[in-house]
Design a protein around this motif. Structure first.
Motif, PDB file in Angstrom:
ATOM      1  N   ALA A 104       3.725 -10.542   4.711  1.00 51.95           N
ATOM      2  CA  ALA A 104       3.352 -11.028   3.383  1.00 51.95           C
ATOM      3  C   ALA A 104       4.168 -10.362   2.281  1.00 51.95           C
ATOM      4  CB  ALA A 104       1.856 -10.790   3.153  1.00 51.95           C
ATOM      5  N   TYR A 105       4.566  -9.103   2.512  1.00 55.07           N
ATOM      6  CA  TYR A 105       5.336  -8.347   1.515  1.00 55.07           C
ATOM      7  C   TYR A 105       6.557  -7.727   2.207  1.00 55.07           C
ATOM      8  CZ  TYR A 105       1.337  -8.787  -1.625  1.00 55.07           C
ATOM      9  OH  TYR A 105       0.342  -9.284  -2.421  1.00 55.07           O
ATOM     10  N   PRO A 106       7.559  -8.534   2.540  1.00 54.00           N
ATOM     11  CA  PRO A 106       8.702  -8.046   3.335  1.00 54.00           C
ATOM     12  C   PRO A 106       9.538  -6.970   2.631  1.00 54.00           C
ATOM     13  CG  PRO A 106       9.114 -10.267   2.492  1.00 54.00           C
ATOM     14  CD  PRO A 106       7.680  -9.965   2.214  1.00 54.00           C
ATOM     15  N   GLN A 107       9.517  -6.935   1.308  1.00 51.95           N
ATOM     16  CA  GLN A 107      10.332  -5.962   0.585  1.00 51.95           C
ATOM     17  C   GLN A 107       9.564  -4.686   0.249  1.00 51.95           C
ATOM     18  OE1 GLN A 107      13.575  -6.629   0.220  1.00 51.95           O
ATOM     19  NE2 GLN A 107      13.133  -8.570   1.257  1.00 51.95           N
ATOM     20  N   ALA A 108       8.293  -4.645   0.578  1.00 51.79           N
ATOM     21  CA  ALA A 108       7.447  -3.517   0.177  1.00 51.79           C
ATOM     22  C   ALA A 108       7.544  -2.372   1.175  1.00 51.79           C
ATOM     23  CB  ALA A 108       6.000  -3.970   0.045  1.00 51.79           C
ATOM     24  N   ARG A 109       7.270  -1.168   0.686  1.00 51.33           N
ATOM     25  CA  ARG A 109       7.139  -0.004   1.557  1.00 51.33           C
ATOM     26  C   ARG A 109       5.665   0.360   1.662  1.00 51.33           C
ATOM     27  NH1 ARG A 109       6.511   5.465   1.612  1.00 51.33           N
ATOM     28  NH2 ARG A 109       6.238   5.582  -0.647  1.00 51.33           N
ATOM     29  N   VAL A 110       5.131   0.317   2.874  1.00 50.94           N
ATOM     30  CA  VAL A 110       3.724   0.639   3.106  1.00 50.94           C
ATOM     31  C   VAL A 110       3.601   2.145   3.297  1.00 50.94           C
ATOM     32  CG1 VAL A 110       1.703   0.227   4.549  1.00 50.94           C
ATOM     33  CG2 VAL A 110       3.363  -1.611   4.178  1.00 50.94           C
ATOM     34  N   SER A 111       2.739   2.777   2.502  1.00 51.51           N
ATOM     35  CA  SER A 111       2.641   4.238   2.552  1.00 51.51           C
ATOM     36  C   SER A 111       1.346   4.734   3.186  1.00 51.51           C
ATOM     37  CB  SER A 111       2.757   4.829   1.144  1.00 51.51           C
ATOM     38  OG  SER A 111       1.763   4.292   0.288  1.00 51.51           O
ATOM     39  N   GLN A 112       0.253   3.963   3.094  1.00 41.87           N
ATOM     40  CA  GLN A 112      -1.023   4.435   3.627  1.00 41.87           C
ATOM     41  C   GLN A 112      -1.841   3.303   4.224  1.00 41.87           C
ATOM     42  OE1 GLN A 112      -2.915   6.667   0.312  1.00 41.87           O
ATOM     43  NE2 GLN A 112      -3.045   8.393   1.705  1.00 41.87           N
ATOM     44  N   TYR A 113      -2.681   3.671   5.168  1.00 43.24           N
ATOM     45  CA  TYR A 113      -3.600   2.728   5.807  1.00 43.24           C
ATOM     46  C   TYR A 113      -4.983   3.361   5.852  1.00 43.24           C
ATOM     47  CZ  TYR A 113      -5.887   0.133   9.627  1.00 43.24           C
ATOM     48  OH  TYR A 113      -6.773  -0.582  10.391  1.00 43.24           O
ATOM     49  N   PHE A 114      -5.984   2.581   5.416  1.00 48.22           N
ATOM     50  CA  PHE A 114      -7.378   3.010   5.490  1.00 48.22           C
ATOM     51  C   PHE A 114      -8.097   2.086   6.465  1.00 48.22           C
ATOM     52  CE2 PHE A 114      -5.855   4.545   1.475  1.00 48.22           C
ATOM     53  CZ  PHE A 114      -6.545   5.713   1.204  1.00 48.22           C
ATOM     54  N   PRO A 115      -8.387   2.544   7.683  1.00 49.83           N
ATOM     55  CA  PRO A 115      -9.096   1.687   8.631  1.00 49.83           C
ATOM     56  C   PRO A 115     -10.476   1.300   8.094  1.00 49.83           C
ATOM     57  CG  PRO A 115      -8.179   3.631   9.721  1.00 49.83           C
ATOM     58  CD  PRO A 115      -8.065   3.864   8.250  1.00 49.83           C
ATOM     59  N   PRO A 116     -11.020   0.174   8.529  1.00 48.37           N
ATOM     60  CA  PRO A 116     -12.365  -0.218   8.099  1.00 48.37           C
ATOM     61  C   PRO A 116     -13.369   0.889   8.422  1.00 48.37           C
ATOM     62  CG  PRO A 116     -11.291  -2.012   9.279  1.00 48.37           C
ATOM     63  CD  PRO A 116     -10.417  -0.811   9.453  1.00 48.37           C
ATOM     64  N   THR A 117     -14.268   1.146   7.474  1.00 50.12           N
ATOM     65  CA  THR A 117     -15.250   2.212   7.663  1.00 50.12           C
ATOM     66  C   THR A 117     -16.478   1.740   8.427  1.00 50.12           C
ATOM     67  OG1 THR A 117     -16.192   1.714   5.496  1.00 50.12           O
ATOM     68  CG2 THR A 117     -14.516   3.453   5.597  1.00 50.12           C
ATOM     69  N   LEU A 128       0.798   0.095  -0.828  1.00 49.78           N
ATOM     70  CA  LEU A 128       2.216  -0.232  -0.697  1.00 49.78           C
ATOM     71  C   LEU A 128       2.900  -0.258  -2.058  1.00 49.78           C
ATOM     72  CD1 LEU A 128       2.430  -3.571  -1.495  1.00 49.78           C
ATOM     73  CD2 LEU A 128       1.137  -3.674   0.619  1.00 49.78           C
ATOM     74  N   SER A 129       4.200  -0.073  -2.042  1.00 48.40           N
ATOM     75  CA  SER A 129       5.025  -0.144  -3.250  1.00 48.40           C
ATOM     76  C   SER A 129       5.874  -1.387  -3.162  1.00 48.40           C
ATOM     77  CB  SER A 129       5.911   1.093  -3.367  1.00 48.40           C
ATOM     78  OG  SER A 129       5.130   2.266  -3.474  1.00 48.40           O
ATOM     79  N   ASP A 130       5.776  -2.234  -4.178  1.00 40.02           N
ATOM     80  CA  ASP A 130       6.503  -3.494  -4.161  1.00 40.02           C
ATOM     81  C   ASP A 130       7.058  -3.767  -5.553  1.00 40.02           C
ATOM     82  OD1 ASP A 130       7.406  -5.975  -2.997  1.00 40.02           O
ATOM     83  OD2 ASP A 130       5.812  -6.979  -4.125  1.00 40.02           O
ATOM     84  N   GLY A 131       8.375  -3.803  -5.662  1.00 33.37           N
ATOM     85  CA  GLY A 131       9.004  -4.079  -6.947  1.00 33.37           C
ATOM     86  C   GLY A 131       8.680  -3.053  -8.010  1.00 33.37           C
ATOM     87  N   GLY A 132       8.540  -1.788  -7.615  1.00 34.63           N
ATOM     88  CA  GLY A 132       8.235  -0.726  -8.565  1.00 34.63           C
ATOM     89  C   GLY A 132       6.768  -0.600  -8.915  1.00 34.63           C
ATOM     90  N   GLN A 133       5.917  -1.401  -8.288  1.00 36.22           N
ATOM     91  CA  GLN A 133       4.489  -1.343  -8.551  1.00 36.22           C
ATOM     92  C   GLN A 133       3.742  -0.904  -7.303  1.00 36.22           C
ATOM     93  OE1 GLN A 133       2.571  -5.134  -9.370  1.00 36.22           O
ATOM     94  NE2 GLN A 133       1.005  -4.163 -10.647  1.00 36.22           N
ATOM     95  N   ASP A 134       2.794   0.015  -7.475  1.00 30.81           N
ATOM     96  CA  ASP A 134       1.961   0.458  -6.365  1.00 30.81           C
ATOM     97  C   ASP A 134       0.718  -0.417  -6.303  1.00 30.81           C
ATOM     98  OD1 ASP A 134       3.741   2.455  -5.792  1.00 30.81           O
ATOM     99  OD2 ASP A 134       2.643   4.007  -6.872  1.00 30.81           O
ATOM    100  N   LEU A 135       0.441  -0.940  -5.116  1.00 25.29           N
ATOM    101  CA  LEU A 135      -0.676  -1.862  -4.929  1.00 25.29           C
ATOM    102  C   LEU A 135      -1.620  -1.368  -3.841  1.00 25.29           C
ATOM    103  CD1 LEU A 135       1.236  -5.296  -4.886  1.00 25.29           C
ATOM    104  CD2 LEU A 135      -0.018  -4.305  -6.810  1.00 25.29           C
ATOM    105  N   ASN A 136      -2.908  -1.628  -4.026  1.00 21.26           N
ATOM    106  CA  ASN A 136      -3.895  -1.506  -2.961  1.00 21.26           C
ATOM    107  C   ASN A 136      -4.126  -2.913  -2.418  1.00 21.26           C
ATOM    108  OD1 ASN A 136      -4.311   1.267  -3.449  1.00 21.26           O
ATOM    109  ND2 ASN A 136      -5.831   0.831  -5.021  1.00 21.26           N
ATOM    110  N   LEU A 137      -3.832  -3.117  -1.148  1.00 19.91           N
ATOM    111  CA  LEU A 137      -4.002  -4.427  -0.530  1.00 19.91           C
ATOM    112  C   LEU A 137      -5.184  -4.383   0.429  1.00 19.91           C
ATOM    113  CD1 LEU A 137      -1.348  -6.838   0.815  1.00 19.91           C
ATOM    114  CD2 LEU A 137      -3.169  -6.116   2.361  1.00 19.91           C
ATOM    115  N   PHE A 138      -6.063  -5.375   0.320  1.00 19.93           N
ATOM    116  CA  PHE A 138      -7.260  -5.431   1.156  1.00 19.93           C
ATOM    117  C   PHE A 138      -7.132  -6.584   2.139  1.00 19.93           C
ATOM    118  CE2 PHE A 138      -8.259  -3.381  -2.798  1.00 19.93           C
ATOM    119  CZ  PHE A 138      -9.039  -2.300  -2.429  1.00 19.93           C
ATOM    120  N   LEU A 139      -7.379  -6.271   3.412  1.00 21.43           N
ATOM    121  CA  LEU A 139      -7.136  -7.222   4.496  1.00 21.43           C
ATOM    122  C   LEU A 139      -8.391  -7.394   5.330  1.00 21.43           C
ATOM    123  CD1 LEU A 139      -4.526  -8.649   5.923  1.00 21.43           C
ATOM    124  CD2 LEU A 139      -4.808  -6.799   7.594  1.00 21.43           C
ATOM    125  N   ASP A 140      -8.711  -8.657   5.674  1.00 18.53           N
ATOM    126  CA  ASP A 140      -9.798  -8.922   6.621  1.00 18.53           C
ATOM    127  C   ASP A 140      -9.299  -8.525   8.002  1.00 18.53           C
ATOM    128  OD1 ASP A 140     -11.571 -10.067   8.474  1.00 18.53           O
ATOM    129  OD2 ASP A 140     -12.112 -11.674   7.092  1.00 18.53           O
TER     130      ASP A 140
END
Length: 468
Positions: A83-96, A106-118
């Motif tokens: 979904a974000y091929p140019q981004a660098r993924v820095s952290q993963y939080f497994p489901p609690t 992840l960092s994408d285009g100079g912006q740090d994002l929190n991405l939430f995934l089912d």
């Protein structure tokens, strides 16, 4: 407060001047600290109730329907990278828990994002700006005023002066007669300035221990004093790192002002390094980027096997020598865990737990969890919220009291009182605190120099005026 004799006549002129100097410092420092205390209290209240606010504001990102089969961590990571091929993924939080989403940073285009995934369907639920969301902004403002190192030093200076003001305030308002009215309890029949004075003094007196607790536990996270304190007291057996390749960085480098990743106790421990040659020993044929995708589930499984409780984060390797870092900064610090794994072989390079902490580290970690309202759940949150309100009231009432007592038509310091026989001891305590907290001590010297210069300037102007 009962009346006291005037001590002016019994003191040499220079000593009264010294009292006057201390009196001015106390009020000027209070005016400097009050805006910071108000800001820290308000941002602290926001972050204090982070769990409840997150559920109210981001339920659509945090909650998912439970399905039969959950995707592996590696599959989840692959979907994010698609979904974000140019981004660098820095952290993963497994489901609690079963009905919770997975989170990636992840960092994408100079912006740090929190991405939430089912984690069941692999559907991206949404993203959130990692800095400009309510909780992250409140934490960063609380930590460094959103301006980095300079802001951190200003916060440390304000907190240090806050400690000085609390201690000196105890001497200023200590009972000097047989009556406790106005010191141990307010004179409710009082009006105007006296009413504000009593409320400020009484709340300050009874809340001084709590105020000192909040300030001292907060100081441990500051960039200068906190780092020096950690370096002096956080020691682990050297044998833990004898056979571990080191990166030259400290584990504390994983922390940022907007997000706490590892516990304070392990910030000064070495951050291990991965061995690129291990790629040909345990996972042949994988380069560093490929191993990041192929070992994430192995890291999750290792954390489960070693009893790390849910709620931990996994920091992904950065560079050829980077490691996977599993970190649980637990509400109950006895469950803290910090693990580092080689990104090629998956071998555990370090595993630090509560039992490895020293006495000071255990005390500080417990104090920090109390400070953040996490140790005893909702009861702890409510109690700390009351402390924040106490700080707000003390700050506002101190400002009102100064305004009502200031010299007529001036923004200066209220007239000096001369019934303070214990004030010399308070000055000694202030000087000791100046040594204990170097930034406070340096500012104390600076204020003293400026005060002397201003005094000389005023006397020179007076002489010039009289001669004219």
């Amino acid at each position: 407060m009962s009346s006291s004799p005037d001590f002016t006549a019994a003191r040499p002129r220079g000593q009264v001047s010294f009292y006057n100097l201390a009196w001015r410092w106390h009020f000027y420092a209070g005016l400097l600290v009050i805006p910071f205390m108000i800001m820290l209290s308000l941002t602290g209240l926001i972050y204090l109730f982070k769990p409840q606010l997150d559920e109210l504001m981001y339920a659509d990102l945090l909650q998912v329907p439970v399905a039969e089969q959950r995707l592996s961590a590696d599959q989840q990571l692959s979907l994010v990278r698609e979904a974000y091929p140019q981004a660098r993924v820095s952290q993963y939080f497994p489901p609690t828990a079963a009905g919770r989403s997975a989170q990636f940073v992840l960092s994408d285009g100079g912006q740090d994002l929190n991405l939430f995934l089912d984690p069941y369907s692999g559907h991206v639920l949404g993203t959130q700006d990692a800095l400009w969301n309510l909780q992250a902004a409140a934490r960063k403002l609380h930590g460094d005023l959103l301006i980095g190192t300079i802001g951190d030093r200003l916060i440390e200076l304000a907190a240090g002066w806050g400690i000085v003001l609390v201690v000196s305030g105890l001497y200023l308002w200590w009972p000097r007669g047989s009556s406790g009215a106005g010191v141990l309890w307010p004179r409710l029949s009082a009006r105007g300035r006296l009413w504000w004075r009593d409320l400020h003094a009484v709340t300050g007196f009874w809340g001084s221990a709590l105020l000192l607790f909040m300030l001292l536990t907060g100081m441990t996270w500051t960039g200068y004093w906190g780092a020096q304190f950690a370096g002096a007291w956080n020691h682990f057996p050297a044998a833990m790192w004898d056979d571990v390749p080191k990166s030259g960085e400290l584990t504390g480098s994983l922390n940022t002002s907007r997000q706490q990743t590892v516990a304070w106790a392990v910030e000064v421990t070495p951050l291990p390094a991965s061995d690129p040659h291990a790629a040909h020993q345990g996972h042949a044929g994988h380069s560093a980027p490929a191993s990041s995708a192929s070992l994430l589930q192995h890291v999750v499984d290792t954390a489960a096997e070693r009893g790390v409780q849910p709620g931990y984060s996994i920091t992904l390797p950065k560079g050829e020598q980077g490691v996977y870092s599993v970190a649980l900064f637990a509400d109950d610090p006895r469950n803290d865990a910090t693990l580092h794994l080689d990104q090629y072989s998956g071998a555990v390079l370090a595993d630090v737990r509560w039992q490895d902490y020293g006495l000071v580290a255990k005390t500080v970690e417990t104090g920090v969890m109390l400070h953040e309202g996490k140790l005893f759940g909702l009861v702890n949150q409510i109690f700390m919220a009351l402390v924040c309100l106490l700080i707000l009231f003390s700050s506002v009432s101190g400002l009102v009291l100064w305004w009502k007592r200031r010299p007529a038509g001036s923004l200066g310091v209220p007239p000096l009182r001369h019934d303070l026989p214990r004030w010399k001891t308070a000055i000694g305590v202030m000087l000791a605190l100046g040594v204990l907290f170097p930034l406070v001590g340096a500012s104390l010297v600076l204020v003293w120099v400026l005060d002397r210069l201003l005094g000389l300037l005023r006397r020179q102007l007076a002489v010039n005026t009289s001669e004219a």
